[in-house]
Design an enzyme around this catalytic site. Structure first.
Site, mmCIF file in Angstrom:
data_model
loop_
_atom_site.group_PDB
_atom_site.id
_atom_site.type_symbol
_atom_site.label_atom_id
_atom_site.label_comp_id
_atom_site.label_asym_id
_atom_site.label_seq_id
_atom_site.Cartn_x
_atom_site.Cartn_y
_atom_site.Cartn_z
ATOM 1 N N GLU A 138 0.833 -1.211 0.000
ATOM 2 C CA GLU A 138 0.000 0.000 0.000
ATOM 3 C C GLU A 138 0.865 1.257 0.000
ATOM 4 O O GLU A 138 0.517 2.264 -0.608
ATOM 5 C CB GLU A 138 -0.941 0.027 1.204
ATOM 6 C CG GLU A 138 -2.028 -1.035 1.165
ATOM 7 C CD GLU A 138 -2.788 -1.069 -0.150
ATOM 8 O OE1 GLU A 138 -3.242 -0.005 -0.615
ATOM 9 O OE2 GLU A 138 -2.925 -2.161 -0.734
ATOM 10 N N TRP A 143 1.567 1.951 -3.404
ATOM 11 C CA TRP A 143 0.440 2.613 -4.096
ATOM 12 C C TRP A 143 0.569 4.130 -3.930
ATOM 13 O O TRP A 143 0.289 4.915 -4.838
ATOM 14 C CB TRP A 143 -0.908 2.151 -3.526
ATOM 15 C CG TRP A 143 -1.517 0.987 -4.263
ATOM 16 C CD1 TRP A 143 -1.577 -0.298 -3.827
ATOM 17 C CD2 TRP A 143 -2.147 1.005 -5.566
ATOM 18 N NE1 TRP A 143 -2.210 -1.076 -4.776
ATOM 19 C CE2 TRP A 143 -2.574 -0.305 -5.850
ATOM 20 C CE3 TRP A 143 -2.392 1.998 -6.508
ATOM 21 C CZ2 TRP A 143 -3.229 -0.650 -7.029
ATOM 22 C CZ3 TRP A 143 -3.052 1.668 -7.700
ATOM 23 C CH2 TRP A 143 -3.463 0.348 -7.947
ATOM 24 N N TRP A 162 -21.761 12.458 -18.521
ATOM 25 C CA TRP A 162 -22.220 12.622 -17.134
ATOM 26 C C TRP A 162 -23.576 13.303 -17.116
ATOM 27 O O TRP A 162 -23.908 14.063 -18.043
ATOM 28 C CB TRP A 162 -21.225 13.488 -16.341
ATOM 29 C CG TRP A 162 -19.819 12.978 -16.332
ATOM 30 C CD1 TRP A 162 -18.739 13.559 -16.940
ATOM 31 C CD2 TRP A 162 -19.323 11.791 -15.698
ATOM 32 N NE1 TRP A 162 -17.601 12.804 -16.723
ATOM 33 C CE2 TRP A 162 -17.930 11.712 -15.961
ATOM 34 C CE3 TRP A 162 -19.916 10.780 -14.942
ATOM 35 C CZ2 TRP A 162 -17.129 10.673 -15.496
ATOM 36 C CZ3 TRP A 162 -19.109 9.748 -14.471
ATOM 37 C CH2 TRP A 162 -17.738 9.696 -14.745
ATOM 38 N N ASN A 178 -10.816 2.720 3.488
ATOM 39 C CA ASN A 178 -10.531 2.596 2.051
ATOM 40 C C ASN A 178 -11.583 1.789 1.294
ATOM 41 O O ASN A 178 -12.011 2.178 0.206
ATOM 42 C CB ASN A 178 -9.149 1.960 1.850
ATOM 43 C CG ASN A 178 -8.820 1.798 0.384
ATOM 44 O OD1 ASN A 178 -8.735 2.783 -0.342
ATOM 45 N ND2 ASN A 178 -8.661 0.562 -0.069
ATOM 46 N N TRP A 195 -16.413 12.275 -11.678
ATOM 47 C CA TRP A 195 -15.498 11.895 -10.594
ATOM 48 C C TRP A 195 -14.847 13.124 -9.976
ATOM 49 O O TRP A 195 -14.517 13.135 -8.792
ATOM 50 C CB TRP A 195 -14.452 10.893 -11.078
ATOM 51 C CG TRP A 195 -13.577 11.366 -12.220
ATOM 52 C CD1 TRP A 195 -13.833 11.218 -13.539
ATOM 53 C CD2 TRP A 195 -12.332 12.068 -12.128
ATOM 54 N NE1 TRP A 195 -12.816 11.785 -14.288
ATOM 55 C CE2 TRP A 195 -11.888 12.313 -13.443
ATOM 56 C CE3 TRP A 195 -11.540 12.523 -11.071
ATOM 57 C CZ2 TRP A 195 -10.699 12.981 -13.743
ATOM 58 C CZ3 TRP A 195 -10.349 13.190 -11.355
ATOM 59 C CH2 TRP A 195 -9.939 13.418 -12.670
ATOM 60 N N TRP A 200 -9.571 8.437 -7.432
ATOM 61 C CA TRP A 200 -10.854 8.724 -8.097
ATOM 62 C C TRP A 200 -10.811 8.281 -9.548
ATOM 63 O O TRP A 200 -11.776 7.727 -10.078
ATOM 64 C CB TRP A 200 -11.219 10.208 -7.972
ATOM 65 C CG TRP A 200 -11.951 10.463 -6.680
ATOM 66 C CD1 TRP A 200 -11.404 10.871 -5.495
ATOM 67 C CD2 TRP A 200 -13.356 10.275 -6.433
ATOM 68 N NE1 TRP A 200 -12.381 10.946 -4.529
ATOM 69 C CE2 TRP A 200 -13.580 10.597 -5.074
ATOM 70 C CE3 TRP A 200 -14.433 9.876 -7.209
ATOM 71 C CZ2 TRP A 200 -14.852 10.525 -4.491
ATOM 72 C CZ3 TRP A 200 -15.696 9.801 -6.633
ATOM 73 C CH2 TRP A 200 -15.902 10.129 -5.290
HETATM 74 P P1 FAD Z 1 -3.351 1.796 5.377
HETATM 75 O O1 FAD Z 1 -4.178 0.712 4.800
HETATM 76 O O2 FAD Z 1 -2.813 1.612 6.719
HETATM 77 O O3 FAD Z 1 -2.168 2.046 4.337
HETATM 78 C C1 FAD Z 1 -0.917 2.652 4.714
HETATM 79 C C2 FAD Z 1 -0.652 3.859 3.851
HETATM 80 O O4 FAD Z 1 -0.533 3.496 2.482
HETATM 81 C C3 FAD Z 1 -1.760 4.897 3.899
HETATM 82 O O5 FAD Z 1 -1.638 5.731 5.024
HETATM 83 C C4 FAD Z 1 -1.554 5.638 2.586
HETATM 84 O O6 FAD Z 1 -0.538 6.619 2.681
HETATM 85 C C5 FAD Z 1 -1.070 4.534 1.661
HETATM 86 N N1 FAD Z 1 -2.193 4.004 0.890
HETATM 87 C C6 FAD Z 1 -3.062 3.034 1.245
HETATM 88 N N2 FAD Z 1 -3.937 2.800 0.261
HETATM 89 C C7 FAD Z 1 -3.617 3.636 -0.747
HETATM 90 C C8 FAD Z 1 -4.159 3.869 -2.060
HETATM 91 N N3 FAD Z 1 -5.203 3.158 -2.542
HETATM 92 N N4 FAD Z 1 -3.598 4.828 -2.817
HETATM 93 C C9 FAD Z 1 -2.534 5.530 -2.373
HETATM 94 N N5 FAD Z 1 -1.978 5.349 -1.151
HETATM 95 C C10 FAD Z 1 -2.515 4.413 -0.347
HETATM 96 N N6 FAD Z 1 -5.414 8.396 0.446
HETATM 97 C C11 FAD Z 1 -4.871 9.530 0.910
HETATM 98 O O7 FAD Z 1 -3.853 9.478 1.620
HETATM 99 N N7 FAD Z 1 -5.396 10.753 0.582
HETATM 100 C C12 FAD Z 1 -6.503 10.887 -0.193
HETATM 101 O O8 FAD Z 1 -6.919 12.011 -0.476
HETATM 102 C C13 FAD Z 1 -7.127 9.689 -0.651
HETATM 103 N N8 FAD Z 1 -8.259 9.749 -1.399
HETATM 104 C C14 FAD Z 1 -8.855 8.574 -1.821
HETATM 105 C C15 FAD Z 1 -10.028 8.643 -2.600
HETATM 106 C C16 FAD Z 1 -10.645 7.479 -3.032
HETATM 107 C C17 FAD Z 1 -11.877 7.551 -3.898
HETATM 108 C C18 FAD Z 1 -10.102 6.219 -2.682
HETATM 109 C C19 FAD Z 1 -10.759 4.951 -3.142
HETATM 110 C C20 FAD Z 1 -8.942 6.140 -1.943
HETATM 111 C C21 FAD Z 1 -8.297 7.308 -1.501
HETATM 112 N N9 FAD Z 1 -7.114 7.256 -0.733
HETATM 113 C C22 FAD Z 1 -6.536 8.431 -0.304
HETATM 114 C C23 FAD Z 1 -6.411 5.973 -0.515
HETATM 115 C C24 FAD Z 1 -6.760 5.209 0.766
HETATM 116 O O9 FAD Z 1 -8.148 5.129 0.926
HETATM 117 C C25 FAD Z 1 -6.168 5.862 2.020
HETATM 118 O O10 FAD Z 1 -4.792 6.113 1.828
HETATM 119 C C26 FAD Z 1 -6.319 4.915 3.225
HETATM 120 O O11 FAD Z 1 -7.667 4.623 3.444
HETATM 121 C C27 FAD Z 1 -5.718 5.588 4.441
HETATM 122 O O12 FAD Z 1 -5.942 4.823 5.583
HETATM 123 P P2 FAD Z 1 -4.737 4.150 6.344
HETATM 124 O O13 FAD Z 1 -3.673 5.150 6.616
HETATM 125 O O14 FAD Z 1 -5.311 3.437 7.500
HETATM 126 O O15 FAD Z 1 -4.208 3.131 5.250
#
Ligand code: FAD
Length: 413
Positions: free
Chosen positions: A212, A215, A243, A278, A296, A319
């Site tokens: 992640e 990602w 849209w 997420n 979106w 998005w």
């Molecule tokens: P964990 O699951 O603990 O993951 C650890 C770290 O990995 C996160 O803190 C984050 O930095 C990174 N990460 C995890 N998943 C993703 C992902 N899919 N894409 C990129 N990095 C990721 N994340 C944001 O940080 N900022 C946003 O503005 C954001 N907008 C989102 C919008 C949508 C529509 C979706 C589907 C996802 C978005 N995310 C965003 C990605 C993800 O949802 C969050 O990073 C995650 O939920 C953060 O929770 P966590 O720190 O507990 O994640």
């Protein structure tokens, strides 16, 4: 305050709130600094701003240099074999794993030499909302700053990392790290998080967690190489998507009143705490762009306004991924069914019951589809559809079919 201290030292400093460059100039003049160093940020506007500052300071004979602290890899560092930026995650991930390991985190400097810098007492700025105090839920959920970030990381590694691979999809359980706002604001660096996870017992959980983090790198790679990512679909043909903009639908979605419990729970969690799980971000975003045919960019703008981890790279890339207009393998025609998603990932209803209390007394069987519940079940649970809780904003199959038709229209154009 910095101004008072410098005044006592005989320095002249007029610190105004203003463009970064001007404030910087005041500080340089007051401290006779001959060099300025900073950590890079990678949003397009920040790159333009920092390049201009660099040029201006260099022209004045001030040495400048910037460093990477917020990413494991510079966004230009990993390239495809044909020397182009990656557009698909899996090859990017493989390249990241094959690259030299990210550097170890650096220790914090002991002290700033020269001047002791003190800031204003933030409380004196009276920034906190009082009437109404809409930030109470955020204060309860977060401890901004390095200590809060450290606590999250330690707690995650001790209790949840091992079960993360499966647990990360269950919104009713606090399995994920919740480090996202801390990573965004730099309370903690990705190098520290990466190496702490790498040092933990290797298992599916830690590997999945580190994936992640990649990602996050990928999203920044995309934003750097495709700076119009926040507005323009990576798959250009999606610019002509038909849209059907409708502010009433958007408002219902924003307020957590779509009639789909898992979506409404997510939107209310977002409003209250500034964060959404997420899995639920994916379901809620999908409902908006597919069932409701709203652009979106409209959803991304709401997330941008309400998320405490709002991050231009992660938000825009995610998005586009959900909308199917990014280049990764999330095709538009894969439409989430919010009922099945709810049953699969919140089967015991813990998440929905927490955020949609008006449905809390419904049995698990009906919790994610209250409109199908028998009248007597609804009555016993105190649920009156169309009153305290809405009917579904669109019927799933009708919304799905309409989305697929719009997609066909785009393909035919
Ligand atoms: P964990 O699951 O603990 O993951 C650890 C770290 O990995 C996160 O803190 C984050 O930095 C990174 N990460 C995890 N998943 C993703 C992902 N899919 N894409 C990129 N990095 C990721 N994340 C944001 O940080 N900022 C946003 O503005 C954001 N907008 C989102 C919008 C949508 C529509 C979706 C589907 C996802 C978005 N995310 C965003 C990605 C993800 O949802 C969050 O990073 C995650 O939920 C953060 O929770 P966590 O720190 O507990 O994640």
């Amino acid at each position: 305050m910095l101004r008072d201290q410098l005044a006592r030292r005989g320095a002249r400093l007029v610190l105004k709130r203003g463009p970064a460059a001007e404030v910087l100039e005041s500080v340089i003049a007051a401290t006779s600094a001959d060099a300025v160093y900073w950590n890079r940020t990678y949003e397009p506007f920040a790159i333009r701003r920092d390049a201009a500052i660099k040029q201006r300071l260099k022209a004045r004979g001030v040495a400048v240099d910037s460093f990477n602290a917020s990413l494991l890899f510079e966004p230009w560092e990993l390239k495809t074999q044909s020397d182009t930026p990656f557009k698909v995650f899996t090859p990017f991930y493989k390249a990241a794993l094959a690259a030299p390991a990210p550097r170890k985190p650096l220790p914090a400097p002991g002290a700033l030499n020269g001047i002791a810098v003190r800031g204003d007492d933030l409380d004196s700025w009276n920034l906190r909302p009082t009437a109404p105090d809409w930030a109470g839920g955020m204060r309860a959920a977060w401890t901004p700053g390095e200590a809060g970030a450290d606590a999250r990381l330690t707690d995650f590694l001790a209790h949840n990392a091992t079960g993360y691979a499966k647990g990360r999809d269950i919104p009713g359980q606090a399995f994920t790290s919740r480090l996202s706002p801390h990573l965004h604001f730099g309370d903690i660096g990705p190098h520290r998080v990466w190496h702490a996870a790498a040092a933990a017992e290797p298992n599916a959980g830690t590997i999945s967690f580190m994936r992640e983090l990649i990602w996050r790198e990928f999203a920044h790679h995309l934003l750097y190489n495709f700076p119009d990512l926040p507005e323009t679909p990576l798959r250009r043909e999606f610019a002509a998507f038909p849209w059907q903009e409708d502010s009433t639908l958007v408002r219902a979605w924003q307020r957590g009143r779509t009639g789909y419990p898992i979506v409404d729970a997510g939107m209310r969690e977002l409003w209250t705490t500034g964060w959404m799980h997420n899995r639920v971000r994916m379901i809620a975003a999908s409902l908006l762009v597919k069932h409701l045919l709203q652009p979106w960019q409209t959803g991304a703008a709401w997330f941008w306004d309400t998320l405490v981890d709002a991050d231009l790279a992660n938000n825009s890339a995610s998005w586009q991924w959900v909308a199917g207009c990014g280049t990764d393998a999330a095709p538009y025609f894969r439409v989430f069914n919010p009922v099945l998603q709810g049953l699969k990932f919140d089967g015991d209803g813990a998440y929905v019951r927490r955020w949609v209390p008006e449905l809390a007394r419904l049995p698990d069987e009906w919790l994610h589809k209250p409109w199908e519940a028998p009248m007597d079940v609804l009555a016993t649970a105190g649920v009156k559809l169309g009153a305290r809780y809405p009917w579904p904003i669109v019927e799933h199959k009708a919304g799905r079919d309409r989305a697929l038709k719009a997609f066909e229209q785009l393909r035919a154009a």
